[in-house]
Motif scaffolding. Structure first.
Motif, short mmCIF file in Angstrom:
data_model
loop_
_atom_site.label_atom_id
_atom_site.label_comp_id
_atom_site.label_asym_id
_atom_site.label_seq_id
_atom_site.Cartn_x
_atom_site.Cartn_y
_atom_site.Cartn_z
N ASN A 1 -5.85 2.35 -0.63
CA ASN A 1 -6.82 2.46 0.45
C ASN A 1 -7.48 3.83 0.28
OD1 ASN A 1 -8.05 3.09 2.91
ND2 ASN A 1 -6.48 2.04 4.15
N LEU B 1 -8.26 -4.13 -0.85
CA LEU B 1 -7.02 -3.35 -1.00
C LEU B 1 -6.27 -3.76 -2.26
CD1 LEU B 1 -5.71 -3.59 2.67
CD2 LEU B 1 -6.57 -1.51 1.57
N GLU C 1 -7.39 11.12 3.23
CA GLU C 1 -6.89 11.83 4.43
C GLU C 1 -5.65 12.67 4.17
OE1 GLU C 1 -8.21 8.64 7.94
OE2 GLU C 1 -6.19 8.56 7.10
N PRO D 1 -11.15 -0.98 1.27
CA PRO D 1 -12.22 -1.24 2.25
C PRO D 1 -12.75 0.05 2.85
CG PRO D 1 -10.06 -1.72 3.20
CD PRO D 1 -9.81 -1.29 1.80
N LEU E 1 0.82 -1.23 0.00
CA LEU E 1 0.00 0.00 0.00
C LEU E 1 0.84 1.27 0.00
CD1 LEU E 1 -2.84 -0.84 2.54
CD2 LEU E 1 -3.03 -0.64 0.06
N THR F 1 -9.70 5.65 1.82
CA THR F 1 -9.75 6.57 2.96
C THR F 1 -8.36 7.14 3.27
OG1 THR F 1 -11.49 5.15 3.83
CG2 THR F 1 -10.64 6.84 5.30
N ALA F 2 -7.35 6.28 3.19
CA ALA F 2 -5.99 6.75 3.49
C ALA F 2 -5.56 7.84 2.50
CB ALA F 2 -5.01 5.58 3.47
C1 LIG Z 1 -7.09 2.34 5.43
O1 LIG Z 1 -6.91 3.69 5.82
C2 LIG Z 1 -7.65 4.02 6.98
C3 LIG Z 1 -7.47 5.52 7.20
O2 LIG Z 1 -6.14 5.84 7.36
C4 LIG Z 1 -7.18 3.21 8.15
O3 LIG Z 1 -7.93 3.54 9.31
C5 LIG Z 1 -7.34 1.74 7.83
O4 LIG Z 1 -6.78 0.96 8.87
C6 LIG Z 1 -6.64 1.42 6.52
N1 LIG Z 1 -6.93 0.04 6.20
C7 LIG Z 1 -6.00 -0.82 5.89
C8 LIG Z 1 -6.46 -2.23 5.73
O5 LIG Z 1 -4.83 -0.53 5.77
#
Ligand SMILES: *[C@@H]1O[C@H](CO)[C@@H](O)[C@H](O)[C@H]1NC(C)=O
Ligand SMILES: *[C@@H]1O[C@H](CO)[C@@H](O)[C@H](O)[C@H]1NC(C)=O
Ligand SMILES: *[C@@H]1O[C@H](CO)[C@@H](O)[C@H](O)[C@H]1NC(C)=O
Ligand SMILES: *[C@@H]1O[C@H](CO)[C@@H](O)[C@H](O)[C@H]1NC(C)=O
Length: 454
Positions: free
Chosen positions: A333, A327, A339, A315, A283, A335-336
């Motif tokens: 990711n 993923l 952010e 996810p 990732l 959301t990541a």
């Molecule tokens: C994806 O990103 C979110 C936000 O940073 C984080 O909370 C989550 O753990 C991440 N998921 C994975 C599987 O890395």
């Protein structure tokens, strides 16, 4: 989407969807090269502006009959196409003559407020579309016509390809922006290079349209990351994200584009790539590239927004465990990436048919809701940046209604816009609504009404 079409293919494309149905208010109803319906909706008549363009205008008209010249002659670039919708009190209209006669204000630089976009000072939900080909057109009148049609339709955001990479330099005048021929990259700022994009920006300014401009393609259409491979001594997209040589040239290219329009109010956002994916990668590879590139763009231009151009894989709350929520789908990711402080809003696409997930309509609605929820949690707008279900009005308009209701979504852009230009109709790639056709009424006219009545 990853469609690739040459101008010849664009010119050869025919549109069956125009035939028979009545042309809506202010739609095209005649002109050289035009093949569609010549009958206007009730209350409008077909009025000839010039040999290349007739338009449905209000009233019965002198004859009520279209003046259509059907020939295969494509007007030369020196021909003047002037299209002038009549000024009414209910619509803001502009002419295709840029700058001198336009009524649309240049406005201010777009930004965000929570999960909403602010365009020209007004926060709200916005609609737009995609036209990857507009910066590759060689006739300014065609560009103006599209911008005029977008503006009069109420569409506000247009996403265009800001890249066109080649590995063999064309010698016939074909438009390209960057060439990797002969080992050394060169950025084409000539008349068949970035000057074509200059005109798109200029016309957008004059018509009050806001542009999303991206810098490279994941796919090989118009070159893509693969165009950098031989120069950078790499063989895959995964390596491209990590290659010092590829990234240095990519940043040079970004600088060349951004510096041309860094003060323009027509830029909605800079976009890292079209559908960046790094499947099979850890990732951190894509994420590091998102952070590094968005920071770099902000260092060149702190005023305009920046976004990724990603498809929204990974996810998120509300996912159903299907493939696009993994993923592994993009090595990303959602959301990541959302952010990242130098990313202003978060993009995702929607093509259940290409992704083999079913049922199309319900799966799409859930994808929209899940992303809206993720964006709300981050506190930035989601942009449903591309979507398509094989020109199905019922499914696609339902998705639009869901997006409009889902707090967290700031705007949607359907894939893709079609129109009749000086050489004929633009391509029907299986997901195209042509200005004035029934699908356009469904996805644009009706959707804009729904937005306006909020
Ligand atoms: C994806 O990103 C979110 C936000 O940073 C984080 O909370 C989550 O753990 C991440 N998921 C994975 C599987 O890395
Ligand atoms: C786009 O990215 C994905 C993931 O890296 C890859 O599978 C696909 O082949 C890429 N497209 C091209 C043309 O390399
Ligand atoms: C890119 O480089 C980082 C840092 O060295 C490494 O963790 C990552 O695995 C590399 N990615 C690829 C696809 O080689
Ligand atoms: C990150 O960007 C800097 C310049 O802003 C560049 O020097 C560096 O090579 C980039 N790193 C990667 C891994 O792309």
């Amino acid at each position: 989407m990853r469609y690739s079409l040459t101008l010849a293919a664009l010119a050869a494309a025919t549109g069956v969807s125009f035939a028979q149905s009545a042309v809506p208010a202010y739609g095209q109803c005649g002109g050289q090269g035009y093949t569609g319906s010549t009958v206007c909706v009730s209350g409008y008549h077909c009025s000839k502006n010039n040999d290349y363009y007739s338009q449905c205008v209000a009233g019965a008209g002198s004859s009520g009959v279209a003046t259509t010249i059907k020939t295969s002659v494509v007007p030369s670039s020196s021909s003047t196409v002037v299209t002038k919708p009549p000024v009414t009190t209910s619509k803001v209209v502009s002419t295709s003559k840029v700058a001198t006669t336009t009524t649309a204000a240049a406005g201010s630089i777009a930004t965000t407020s929570g999960t909403k976009f602010i365009i020209d000072g007004k926060a709200g939900y916005y609609a737009g579309t995609n036209s990857y080909w507009i910066g590759f057109l060689t006739n300014n009148n065609d560009i103006d016509l599209v911008m005029q049609h977008l503006a009069s339709s109420g569409l506000k955001i247009l996403r265009v390809w800001g890249f066109n990479d080649v590995t063999t330099t064309p010698t016939d005048g074909t438009v390209y922006y960057q060439s990797f021929a002969n080992g050394e990259p060169t950025i084409n700022t000539g008349a068949n290079g970035l000057q074509r994009l200059d005109y798109v920006v200029k016309s957008a300014e004059a018509h009050g349209i806001k542009l999303i401009i991206n810098f490279v393609n994941n796919w090989t259409d118009y070159g893509g990351m693969a165009a950098y491979f031989s120069y950078a001594g790499i063989t895959s997209n995964a390596q491209w994200y990590n290659s010092t040589k590829a990234q240095a040239q990519y940043q040079k290219y970004i600088k060349a584009v951004v510096s041309r329009y860094s003060s323009s109010t027509a830029i909605f956002a800079w976009e890292l790539a079209n559908e960046p994916r790094c499947t099979g990668c850890d990732l951190s590879t894509l994420k590091t590239w998102v952070v590094n590139t968005s920071k770099y763009i902000k260092s060149l231009d702190s005023k305009h927004m920046v976004t990724t151009g990603e498809e929204g894989f990974g996810p998120i709350p509300g996912d159903d465990g299907s493939y696009p929520y993994q993923l592994s789908a993009g090595g990303s990711n959602f959301t990541a990436n959302c952010e990242v402080p130098t990313i202003d809003f978060c993009t995702y696409h929607l093509y259940p048919e290409s992704w083999s997930v079913t049922p199309t309509q319900a799966w799409g609605n859930q994808w929209i809701k899940a992303h809206a929820q993720a964006c709300t949690a981050v506190g930035k707008p989601c942009l449903l940046e591309e979507f398509g279900a094989s020109n199905n009005c019922g499914i696609e308009s339902d998705w639009q209604a869901t997006a409009l209701k889902a707090a967290g979504t700031g705007a949607d852009l359907f894939w893709q816009y079609g129109d009749t230009l000086s050489y004929g109709q633009t391509s029907q790639d299986g997901n195209t609504a042509f200005y004035g056709d029934a699908l356009y009424t469904c996805l644009v006219t009706n959707h804009i009404k729904a937005i306006d009545s909020l």
